[in-house]
Scaffold this motif. Structure first.
Motif, mmCIF file in Angstrom:
data_model
loop_
_atom_site.group_PDB
_atom_site.id
_atom_site.type_symbol
_atom_site.label_atom_id
_atom_site.label_comp_id
_atom_site.label_asym_id
_atom_site.label_seq_id
_atom_site.Cartn_x
_atom_site.Cartn_y
_atom_site.Cartn_z
ATOM 1 N N ARG A 151 0.836 -1.212 0.000
ATOM 2 C CA ARG A 151 0.000 0.000 0.000
ATOM 3 C C ARG A 151 0.867 1.257 0.000
ATOM 4 N N GLN A 152 1.868 1.281 0.857
ATOM 5 C CA GLN A 152 2.735 2.461 0.925
ATOM 6 C C GLN A 152 3.537 2.632 -0.364
ATOM 7 N N ARG A 156 3.358 5.946 -2.947
ATOM 8 C CA ARG A 156 4.524 6.706 -3.415
ATOM 9 C C ARG A 156 4.552 6.758 -4.947
ATOM 10 N N GLU A 157 4.284 5.632 -5.576
ATOM 11 C CA GLU A 157 4.306 5.577 -7.038
ATOM 12 C C GLU A 157 3.212 6.440 -7.645
ATOM 13 N N ASN A 169 0.737 -2.543 -7.636
ATOM 14 C CA ASN A 169 1.028 -2.783 -6.221
ATOM 15 C C ASN A 169 -0.210 -2.629 -5.348
ATOM 16 N N LEU A 170 -1.054 -1.670 -5.664
ATOM 17 C CA LEU A 170 -2.269 -1.486 -4.873
ATOM 18 C C LEU A 170 -3.225 -2.653 -5.053
ATOM 19 N N LEU A 206 -8.273 0.837 -2.197
ATOM 20 C CA LEU A 206 -9.131 0.566 -3.353
ATOM 21 C C LEU A 206 -9.369 1.835 -4.163
ATOM 22 N N GLN A 207 -9.637 2.924 -3.492
ATOM 23 C CA GLN A 207 -9.884 4.177 -4.202
ATOM 24 C C GLN A 207 -8.651 4.625 -4.970
ATOM 25 N N LEU A 208 -7.469 4.482 -4.355
ATOM 26 C CA LEU A 208 -6.249 4.894 -5.040
ATOM 27 C C LEU A 208 -5.941 3.977 -6.226
ATOM 28 N N ALA A 209 -6.265 2.703 -6.108
ATOM 29 C CA ALA A 209 -6.086 1.778 -7.231
ATOM 30 C C ALA A 209 -6.979 2.181 -8.398
#
Length: 288
Positions: A151-152, A156-157, A169-170, A206-209
Motif C-alpha cells: 500500500r505504501q 509513493r508511485e 502494487n495497490l 481501493l480508491q487509489l487503485a
C-alpha cells in the motif's frame, strides 16, 4: 488449500485447551510427534480469519481467549504490548481480580503451542519484556505487514505519476484480503478499533487503485467494478462520481446521468441531503 502433513494433533491439542482448561494451564504435552520440515515457512494471516500456518499445515489455536491474545500481539507485531492493554482487550472495564494470572495462563498456552509446533523455541518468537509481551514476526510472515508495504509503495508511485506501477502494487495489496479482518476473533476495545482502521485502509487503497487505473484510461474495464461498489456503498459519493466519469469516458453519458439521479435520490431519501459540490461539478460537466 490441501494439507500435506497427516498430523492434526495441533488442532486436537487446542480443542482440549478450550474444553478442559481455558482458565488453567494445560497438562504435559506429548513428547512424541513427527518433526515438520525445518524449512517449512511460518505464516500468520489477519486479513480474514486469524490463521497460523507451518508450511501447508494449519496450527491455529482454538481457545477463543488465546486466539484473542495472539491477535493483539500480531497487530502490534515487534512491539511490546503491555499487560494492561491485553487485560482490557480480554475483559474490557470489568476485569476479574485474577486477570493477570489468567492472562499469564493464556500466554503460557500460546508459548506451549509455539514450542510444540516448532514454530521456534518459545522465547524466540514470544518474548516476555516489561511491561508485557512482544511477538517477533518477520515482514514476510504476516499478511498485514505485506499489505502495508504494498500500500505504501503504491501511494509513493501514485504521487510520482507512475500509475501503472501504483495500480499493480495497490491491487496486489487488495488481493491479500480474504474477508472481514479478524473474522474469527471476539473483538475487545483495542481490536475493534483496529479492525475499523483496517477497513478504512482497505477502502483508501481501493480508491487509489481505481484512480491509478482511471489515469491509465481503463474506464471501460472499471465500469462493472464501480457499479458494484456504487451499489454496495450507495451513499458514498466517491464511487458514484468515478462511475459517472467512467461511463461518460466510455460513451455512455446517458447511463452516467442515471447514476447521478440514483445517487441524488438515495441521499435525499436516506439522509435528507443533496449531493456534494464535487458530485454536482461532475454532473454539470455531463450536461455541457
Amino acid at each position: 488449500m490441501a494439507f500435506t502433513a497427516p498430523s492434526t494433533r495441533c488442532e486436537d491439542l487446542a480443542e482440549r485447551h478450550e474444553q478442559n482448561a481455558e482458565l488453567r494451564l494445560v497438562g504435559q504435552i506429548p513428547a512424541e510427534r513427527p518433526r515438520p520440515a525445518e524449512n517449512s515457512r511460518i505464516r500468520f494471516s489477519l486479513l480474514g480469519s486469524l490463521q497460523v500456518w507451518k508450511g501447508s499445515r494449519e496450527c491455529t489455536p482454538k481457545a477463543p481467549k488465546v486466539l484473542q491474545v495472539l491477535a493483539l500481539l500480531l497487530v502490534r507485531a515487534n512491539q511490546v504490548v503491555g499487560t494492561d492493554s491485553l487485560i482490557r482487550e480480554l475483559w474490557g472495564e470489568d476485569a476479574p481480580r485474577s486477570a493477570l494470572t489468567t492472562l499469564q495462563t493464556y500466554v503460557s498456552q500460546l508459548r506451549r503451542l509455539i514450542e510444540h509446533e516448532r514454530l521456534a523455541g518459545g522465547d524466540e518468537i514470544l518474548i516476555t519484556r516489561s511491561p508485557g509481551y512482544l511477538l517477533r514476526v518477520g515482514s514476510d510472515q504476516l499478511d498485514l505487514r505485506r499489505f502495508d508495504e504494498l500500500r505504501q509503495r503504491g501511494r509513493r508511485e501514485f504521487a510520482e505519476g507512475r500509475f501503472a506501477d501504483a495500480a499493480a502494487n495497490l491491487r496486489s495489496a487488495l488481493e491479500l484480503w480474504a474477508e472481514t479482518p479478524l473474522a474469527n476473533i471476539k473483538l475487545g476495545p483495542h481490536l475493534s478499533a483496529y479492525a475499523v482502521d483496517l477497513q478504512e485502509q482497505r477502502r483508501d487503497t481501493l480508491q487509489l487503485a481505481i484512480e491509478s487505473e482511471m489515469e491509465l484510461g481503463r474506464h471501460r474495464e472499471l465500469i462493472a467494478e464501480l457499479r458494484s461498489l456504487a451499489a454496495r456503498y450507495a451513499s458514498d459519493e466517491w464511487f458514484c462520481r468515478q462511475l459517472m466519469r467512467a461511463l461518460d469516458s466510455s460513451g455512455r453519458r446517458g447511463d452516467a446521468l442515471v447514476a447521478y439521479q440514483e445517487l441524488r435520490t438515495t441521499l435525499r431519501d436516506e439522509l435528507g441531503i443533496d449531493p456534494s459540490r464535487e458530485t454536482e461539478a461532475v454532473y454539470r460537466q455531463l450536461l455541457e
